[in-house]
Design a protein around this motif. Structure first.
Motif, PDB file in Angstrom:
ATOM      1  N   ARG A 184      -2.202   5.364  -0.550  1.00 58.13           N
ATOM      2  CA  ARG A 184      -1.828   6.392  -1.526  1.00 58.13           C
ATOM      3  C   ARG A 184      -0.367   6.252  -1.934  1.00 58.13           C
ATOM      4  O   ARG A 184      -0.013   6.468  -3.101  1.00 58.13           O
ATOM      5  CB  ARG A 184      -2.095   7.784  -0.942  1.00 58.13           C
ATOM      6  CG  ARG A 184      -1.670   8.924  -1.848  1.00 58.13           C
ATOM      7  CD  ARG A 184      -2.170  10.264  -1.328  1.00 58.13           C
ATOM      8  NE  ARG A 184      -1.726  10.551   0.013  1.00 58.13           N
ATOM      9  CZ  ARG A 184      -0.524  11.033   0.325  1.00 58.13           C
ATOM     10  NH1 ARG A 184       0.375  11.258  -0.634  1.00 58.13           N
ATOM     11  NH2 ARG A 184      -0.208  11.286   1.575  1.00 58.13           N
ATOM     12  N   LEU A 185       0.467   5.885  -0.983  1.00 53.74           N
ATOM     13  CA  LEU A 185       1.894   5.715  -1.267  1.00 53.74           C
ATOM     14  C   LEU A 185       2.210   4.341  -1.852  1.00 53.74           C
ATOM     15  O   LEU A 185       3.373   4.047  -2.123  1.00 53.74           O
ATOM     16  CB  LEU A 185       2.696   5.920   0.029  1.00 53.74           C
ATOM     17  CG  LEU A 185       2.626   7.312   0.656  1.00 53.74           C
ATOM     18  CD1 LEU A 185       3.307   7.328   2.020  1.00 53.74           C
ATOM     19  CD2 LEU A 185       3.260   8.344  -0.270  1.00 53.74           C
ATOM     20  N   ARG A 186       1.179   3.511  -2.023  1.00 58.12           N
ATOM     21  CA  ARG A 186       1.318   2.167  -2.575  1.00 58.12           C
ATOM     22  C   ARG A 186       2.276   1.306  -1.739  1.00 58.12           C
ATOM     23  O   ARG A 186       3.129   0.583  -2.266  1.00 58.12           O
ATOM     24  CB  ARG A 186       1.757   2.220  -4.047  1.00 58.12           C
ATOM     25  CG  ARG A 186       0.733   2.911  -4.932  1.00 58.12           C
ATOM     26  CD  ARG A 186       1.042   2.765  -6.402  1.00 58.12           C
ATOM     27  NE  ARG A 186      -0.044   3.323  -7.208  1.00 58.12           N
ATOM     28  CZ  ARG A 186      -0.081   3.300  -8.532  1.00 58.12           C
ATOM     29  NH1 ARG A 186       0.921   2.747  -9.212  1.00 58.12           N
ATOM     30  NH2 ARG A 186      -1.094   3.836  -9.195  1.00 58.12           N
ATOM     31  N   LEU A 187       2.106   1.423  -0.417  1.00 56.46           N
ATOM     32  CA  LEU A 187       2.877   0.622   0.519  1.00 56.46           C
ATOM     33  C   LEU A 187       1.997  -0.529   0.988  1.00 56.46           C
ATOM     34  O   LEU A 187       0.940  -0.315   1.579  1.00 56.46           O
ATOM     35  CB  LEU A 187       3.319   1.477   1.712  1.00 56.46           C
ATOM     36  CG  LEU A 187       4.262   2.642   1.364  1.00 56.46           C
ATOM     37  CD1 LEU A 187       4.414   3.574   2.557  1.00 56.46           C
ATOM     38  CD2 LEU A 187       5.609   2.120   0.914  1.00 56.46           C
ATOM     39  N   LYS A 188       2.417  -1.740   0.724  1.00 52.85           N
ATOM     40  CA  LYS A 188       1.596  -2.916   0.981  1.00 52.85           C
ATOM     41  C   LYS A 188       1.279  -3.053   2.467  1.00 52.85           C
ATOM     42  O   LYS A 188       2.182  -3.103   3.308  1.00 52.85           O
ATOM     43  CB  LYS A 188       2.321  -4.167   0.485  1.00 52.85           C
ATOM     44  CG  LYS A 188       1.455  -5.414   0.425  1.00 52.85           C
ATOM     45  CD  LYS A 188       2.234  -6.573  -0.192  1.00 52.85           C
ATOM     46  CE  LYS A 188       1.380  -7.813  -0.312  1.00 52.85           C
ATOM     47  NZ  LYS A 188       2.157  -8.958  -0.866  1.00 52.85           N
ATOM     48  N   SER A 189      -0.007  -3.133   2.774  1.00 58.48           N
ATOM     49  CA  SER A 189      -0.470  -3.176   4.160  1.00 58.48           C
ATOM     50  C   SER A 189      -1.616  -4.167   4.268  1.00 58.48           C
ATOM     51  O   SER A 189      -2.233  -4.544   3.268  1.00 58.48           O
ATOM     52  CB  SER A 189      -0.929  -1.786   4.617  1.00 58.48           C
ATOM     53  OG  SER A 189       0.085  -0.814   4.415  1.00 58.48           O
ATOM     54  N   HIS A 190      -1.929  -4.561   5.497  1.00 57.14           N
ATOM     55  CA  HIS A 190      -2.983  -5.553   5.703  1.00 57.14           C
ATOM     56  C   HIS A 190      -3.593  -5.366   7.084  1.00 57.14           C
ATOM     57  O   HIS A 190      -2.869  -5.184   8.066  1.00 57.14           O
ATOM     58  CB  HIS A 190      -2.404  -6.973   5.588  1.00 57.14           C
ATOM     59  CG  HIS A 190      -3.438  -8.045   5.445  1.00 57.14           C
ATOM     60  ND1 HIS A 190      -3.130  -9.393   5.549  1.00 57.14           N
ATOM     61  CD2 HIS A 190      -4.786  -7.994   5.210  1.00 57.14           C
ATOM     62  CE1 HIS A 190      -4.223 -10.109   5.365  1.00 57.14           C
ATOM     63  NE2 HIS A 190      -5.235  -9.295   5.170  1.00 57.14           N
TER      64      HIS A 190
ATOM     65  N   PHE B 171      -3.707   4.369   7.320  1.00 57.73           N
ATOM     66  CA  PHE B 171      -3.844   3.288   6.342  1.00 57.73           C
ATOM     67  C   PHE B 171      -4.130   3.863   4.958  1.00 57.73           C
ATOM     68  O   PHE B 171      -3.611   3.370   3.947  1.00 57.73           O
ATOM     69  CB  PHE B 171      -4.951   2.323   6.763  1.00 57.73           C
ATOM     70  CG  PHE B 171      -4.817   0.960   6.157  1.00 57.73           C
ATOM     71  CD1 PHE B 171      -4.207  -0.067   6.841  1.00 57.73           C
ATOM     72  CD2 PHE B 171      -5.302   0.698   4.877  1.00 57.73           C
ATOM     73  CE1 PHE B 171      -4.070  -1.338   6.286  1.00 57.73           C
ATOM     74  CE2 PHE B 171      -5.177  -0.552   4.309  1.00 57.73           C
ATOM     75  CZ  PHE B 171      -4.557  -1.572   5.010  1.00 57.73           C
ATOM     76  N   ARG B 172      -4.943   4.902   4.894  1.00 59.66           N
ATOM     77  CA  ARG B 172      -5.233   5.529   3.604  1.00 59.66           C
ATOM     78  C   ARG B 172      -3.981   6.175   3.015  1.00 59.66           C
ATOM     79  O   ARG B 172      -3.771   6.142   1.797  1.00 59.66           O
ATOM     80  CB  ARG B 172      -6.349   6.560   3.765  1.00 59.66           C
ATOM     81  CG  ARG B 172      -7.711   5.920   3.997  1.00 59.66           C
ATOM     82  CD  ARG B 172      -8.784   6.951   4.243  1.00 59.66           C
ATOM     83  NE  ARG B 172     -10.069   6.302   4.483  1.00 59.66           N
ATOM     84  CZ  ARG B 172     -11.099   6.875   5.078  1.00 59.66           C
ATOM     85  NH1 ARG B 172     -10.985   8.119   5.519  1.00 59.66           N
ATOM     86  NH2 ARG B 172     -12.235   6.216   5.250  1.00 59.66           N
ATOM     87  N   VAL B 173      -3.166   6.760   3.871  1.00 62.14           N
ATOM     88  CA  VAL B 173      -1.895   7.320   3.388  1.00 62.14           C
ATOM     89  C   VAL B 173      -1.015   6.213   2.829  1.00 62.14           C
ATOM     90  O   VAL B 173      -0.385   6.368   1.771  1.00 62.14           O
ATOM     91  CB  VAL B 173      -1.174   8.069   4.529  1.00 62.14           C
ATOM     92  CG1 VAL B 173       0.241   8.482   4.089  1.00 62.14           C
ATOM     93  CG2 VAL B 173      -1.971   9.302   4.957  1.00 62.14           C
ATOM     94  N   MET B 174      -0.971   5.079   3.519  1.00 63.56           N
ATOM     95  CA  MET B 174      -0.193   3.933   3.037  1.00 63.56           C
ATOM     96  C   MET B 174      -0.682   3.484   1.669  1.00 63.56           C
ATOM     97  O   MET B 174       0.107   3.174   0.765  1.00 63.56           O
ATOM     98  CB  MET B 174      -0.285   2.761   4.023  1.00 63.56           C
ATOM     99  CG  MET B 174       0.097   3.057   5.451  1.00 63.56           C
ATOM    100  SD  MET B 174       1.855   3.245   5.728  1.00 63.56           S
ATOM    101  CE  MET B 174       2.406   1.552   5.809  1.00 63.56           C
TER     102      MET B 174
END
Length: 366
Positions: free
Chosen positions: A238-244, A233-236
């Motif tokens: 950092r990559l500015r990939l929208k997650s929830h 999730f932290r990698v997501m």
């Protein structure tokens, strides 16, 4: 000094009650919904020695009200009948498949991370849904999580299942997971904030957009990380990939452990990761939770004691409601739950200083 400490305890408790209230107001539970389209979903199940739990999940997946999915089970060198059970279901369902290994993970990989990586390589879906073998899903599960992901254009949606607890030992420890999560992290910020410190995820249920996953191969990035879900999730972020990350609205549940000792060994592996890996923050939370009442009572102030009681009760009510847990159980077991938390912290420190633990027949380093 005692009064200052008591006021600090009240401030922390007030913050936790406020965060829980924010999660309640913003409705951070998955709602039942119907997606606007039905992309192919690959349901990916890493399984090692799961003969007791895997059949229940495979049965329930057959009943999904979602028309377009495949199921792939990875038998990770199981020493029980996990592989044959998976093969039996694959023989009866055209959309079920089994892949297996008799060797275990290669050097530098943890078993589950390697299993998830291989599952993704064999998947055909537009979405990849990783599920632990011990979760249970309602008929509306797939269509609800896909509806939420499509609506918010998510690259990752992760869920904390409703926790099933059947013994007193489980009720002493399992509620702490949601208590920490719901009272310390406004879950809506996992979706709308870019701060990596506001990360949470649960490897029991993680839905990825396949194109995003196969561009980055997230389980390969975290191949040797024990708490891979939060790191991904932290990698997501950092990559500015929208997650929830959300709580289950009842569509998915899990009985993680079958008693106190099993829960103790399980949670002590990753309790520090709920606090960003910080032992200091974990101990601060534990002190205010387990012994916070002591400086409060020593002040002798009716206002401080009453405020502490109201905030404590308020937090238990909200967290229990959001987590689909019994408020009465959490209230009556409040004191022994704190003793159990102390036992958990001691066990976690032992694992940390020992440098590892044994899980499902394999040595894991921390």
């Amino acid at each position: 000094m005692i009064e200052i400490t008591a006021l600090a305890v009240l401030a922390i408790l007030g913050f936790r009650a406020l965060v829980a209230l924010i999660n309640l107001i913003t409705r951070q539970q998955l709602r039942n919904g119907n997606p606007t389209s039905f992309p192919l979903v690959s349901v990916l199940i890493p399984a090692r020695n799961e003969e007791a739990t895997l059949p229940g999940l495979l049965e329930q997946l057959q009943l999904q009200e979602y028309p377009n999915f495949e199921v792939i089970v990875y038998d990770d060198a199981s020493t029980d009948s996990t592989g044959s059970i998976a093969e039996k279901y694959a023989g009866k369902n055209r959309n079920y498949r089994v892949i297996s290994s008799s060797d275990g993970p290669p050097e530098g990989w943890l078993g589950k991370n390697h299993a998830c990586h291989l599952l993704a390589q064999n998947a055909s879906g537009e979405y990849l849904l990783f599920l632990d073998a011990d979760v249970r899903v309602e008929r509306t599960f797939l269509k609800s999580i896909i509806a939420h992901s499509l609506k918010h254009k998510l690259h990752l949606c992760s869920l904390f299942p409703v926790q099933i607890m059947k013994t007193t030992g489980e009720r002493l420890l399992v509620p702490h997971m949601n208590r920490i999560l719901v009272s310390l992290l406004p879950l809506i910020l996992t979706r709308i904030s870019r701060w990596r410190s506001l990360s949470a995820a649960n490897g029991q249920a993680m839905l990825f957009r396949a194109d995003t996953y196969k561009k980055h191969w997230f389980h390969e990035i975290v191949r040797s990380i024990t708490v891979e879900d939060i790191r991904i999730f932290r990698v997501m972020k950092r990559l500015r990939l929208k997650s929830h990350t959300m709580l289950s609205g009842g569509q998915i549940s899990c009985r993680m452990y079958t008693g106190f000792n099993e829960a103790l060994n399980g949670f002590s592996k990753n309790i520090f990761q709920f606090f960003g890996g910080s032992i200091l923050l974990t101990l601060l939370y534990s002190f205010t939770t387990i012994l916070g009442w002591l400086p409060v009572l020593l002040t002798g102030s009716p206002a401080i004691i009453t405020t502490w009681g109201i905030l404590s009760l308020w937090a238990i009510i909200i967290v229990s409601a959001l987590s689909h847990q019994s408020f009465i159980s959490n209230l009556t077991l409040a004191v022994p739950q704190q003793i159990a938390l102390l036992t958990l912290i001691i066990k976690a420190l032992q694992f940390r200083f020992r440098g590892g633990y044994r899980w499902k027949g394999r040595e894991v380093k921390v």
